[in-house]
Design a protein around this motif. Structure first.
Motif, PDB file in Angstrom:
ATOM      1  N   ARG A  50      -3.002   7.506   0.097  1.00  0.00           N
ATOM      2  CA  ARG A  50      -2.967   6.105   0.444  1.00  0.00           C
ATOM      3  C   ARG A  50      -2.668   5.238   2.225  1.00  0.00           C
ATOM      4  O   ARG A  50      -2.774   4.034   2.589  1.00  0.00           O
ATOM      5  CB  ARG A  50      -0.681   6.240   0.141  1.00  0.00           C
ATOM      6  CG  ARG A  50       0.175   4.881   0.561  1.00  0.00           C
ATOM      7  CD  ARG A  50       1.337   5.411  -0.083  1.00  0.00           C
ATOM      8  NE  ARG A  50       1.833   6.352  -1.037  1.00  0.00           N
ATOM      9  CZ  ARG A  50       1.786   5.616  -1.939  1.00  0.00           C
ATOM     10  NH1 ARG A  50       1.816   4.637  -2.592  1.00  0.00           N
ATOM     11  NH2 ARG A  50       2.113   6.535  -3.612  1.00  0.00           N
ATOM     12  N   LEU A  55      -9.505   1.685   1.136  1.00  0.00           N
ATOM     13  CA  LEU A  55      -9.317   2.726  -0.155  1.00  0.00           C
ATOM     14  C   LEU A  55     -10.039   2.438  -1.803  1.00  0.00           C
ATOM     15  O   LEU A  55     -10.829   3.533  -1.472  1.00  0.00           O
ATOM     16  CB  LEU A  55      -8.249   2.267  -0.735  1.00  0.00           C
ATOM     17  CG  LEU A  55      -7.451   3.161  -2.090  1.00  0.00           C
ATOM     18  CD1 LEU A  55      -6.893   4.121  -1.206  1.00  0.00           C
ATOM     19  CD2 LEU A  55      -6.037   2.939  -2.296  1.00  0.00           C
ATOM     20  N   ARG A  85      -1.480  -2.461  -4.248  1.00  0.00           N
ATOM     21  CA  ARG A  85      -2.115  -1.964  -3.348  1.00  0.00           C
ATOM     22  C   ARG A  85      -1.579  -0.938  -4.130  1.00  0.00           C
ATOM     23  O   ARG A  85      -0.716  -1.154  -4.999  1.00  0.00           O
ATOM     24  CB  ARG A  85      -2.175  -1.514  -2.209  1.00  0.00           C
ATOM     25  CG  ARG A  85      -3.758  -0.845  -1.385  1.00  0.00           C
ATOM     26  CD  ARG A  85      -3.427  -0.685   0.441  1.00  0.00           C
ATOM     27  NE  ARG A  85      -4.588  -0.302   0.719  1.00  0.00           N
ATOM     28  CZ  ARG A  85      -4.390   1.322   0.949  1.00  0.00           C
ATOM     29  NH1 ARG A  85      -3.380   2.076   1.073  1.00  0.00           N
ATOM     30  NH2 ARG A  85      -6.027   1.533   1.830  1.00  0.00           N
ATOM     31  N   LEU A 215      -6.676   4.645  -8.167  1.00  0.00           N
ATOM     32  CA  LEU A 215      -6.375   3.838  -6.202  1.00  0.00           C
ATOM     33  C   LEU A 215      -6.689   2.573  -7.298  1.00  0.00           C
ATOM     34  O   LEU A 215      -7.860   2.469  -8.125  1.00  0.00           O
ATOM     35  CB  LEU A 215      -7.467   3.881  -5.360  1.00  0.00           C
ATOM     36  CG  LEU A 215      -7.634   6.396  -5.620  1.00  0.00           C
ATOM     37  CD1 LEU A 215      -8.293   6.774  -4.357  1.00  0.00           C
ATOM     38  CD2 LEU A 215      -6.439   6.660  -4.897  1.00  0.00           C
TER      39      LEU A 215
END
Length: 268
Positions: A50, A55, A85, A215
């Motif tokens: 995170r 990412l 996200r 993700l």
């Protein structure tokens, strides 16, 4: 064989379901549930991912180097809104077209095929990502507004749907993180049914198993296989440090030779 790939016996599944008591409504036939309990990434591991700045792009490069091509571009499954996200373990659902036509079911007053409803949510944990394989069904919704409210209140981290959603204005208003192939006003009721829960699924050509780490950001979605998640994070953190040093050097007017010593040009 890991918990993510093995099928629990019907007796084991029944015993695990019994522990949920009245929180389940019987909306998923027990013989369609492959497993209930499975290994998830440790909270510290999830938190580490995170905190990564870039990412999905950073992790995609690491997975490429390790032999895993698990990137799902936003052109395939676009995010529902900018800036969303997501980091969390997968709970998997497989949908298929109903065996009887929707017109026949409606005309005969048949009970609609089951899509799992709130039982799917009850079998999740806070922070999970619900992943729905629908083989690109484009004419009906796999997920809508009422379920969106349910998963949001349950603390579900996000959804990845290789299919369609509806009631998107409500999802955007509640800031629910969703990546989906399409949007439609047409209901999946009578048209789509849940055929397996918590088995391996195929999302845009990428295999996802329960417990794999999902993700997501504006670039798309990455599947991090559970068995390599710790190694991926370690390498991604190191790559992030190098890139931050490179950015700082570029901003300070470093020469090509100086930047090459931080990160070789072929790695850019």
């Amino acid at each position: 064989m890991s918990a993510a790939t093995s099928r629990a016996t019907q007796g084991q599944v029944a015993e695990q379901l019994a522990a949920y008591g009245d929180s389940l409504l019987g909306l998923i036939p027990a013989d369609r549930i492959r497993q209930v309990g499975f290994e998830r990434p440790a909270p510290a591991l999830i938190d580490g991912f995170r905190k990564l700045r870039d990412l999905t792009s950073t992790v995609a490069d690491i997975l490429d180097e390790m032999g895993y091509d698990t990137a799902i571009p936003a052109s395939e499954l676009p995010p529902l809104q900018a800036g969303q996200r997501m980091v969390g373990p997968a709970v998997t659902v497989r949908h298929a077209p109903a065996r009887l036509s929707s017109g026949y079911n409606i005309a005969k007053g048949n009970r609609p095929p089951q899509l799992g409803g709130r039982d799917q949510v009850a079998l999740c944990q806070r922070g999970d990502v619900m992943v729905i394989e629908a083989r690109g069904i484009r004419d009906a919704s796999n997920f809508g507004g009422l379920m969106a409210t349910s998963v949001k209140e349950a603390g579900i981290e996000g959804l990845v749907i290789d299919g369609c959603v509806r009631d998107v204005a409500n999802m955007r208003a509640m800031h629910l993180a969703v990546w989906a192939r399409g949007i439609t006003p047409r209901t999946g009721k009578h048209r789509i049914e849940l055929v397996e829960f918590n088995g391996p699924v195929d999302i845009a050509g990428v295999q996802v198993r329960p417990g794999d780490l999902l993700l997501g950001d504006c670039d798309g979605v990455i599947v991090v296989p559970l068995e390599v998640a710790a190694a991926v994070l370690e390498r991604a953190q190191a790559a992030t440090v190098r890139e931050e040093k490179l950015v700082a050097a570029l901003e300070q007017g470093a020469s090509p030779q100086e930047t090459a010593r931080i990160l070789p040009p072929e790695k850019w």
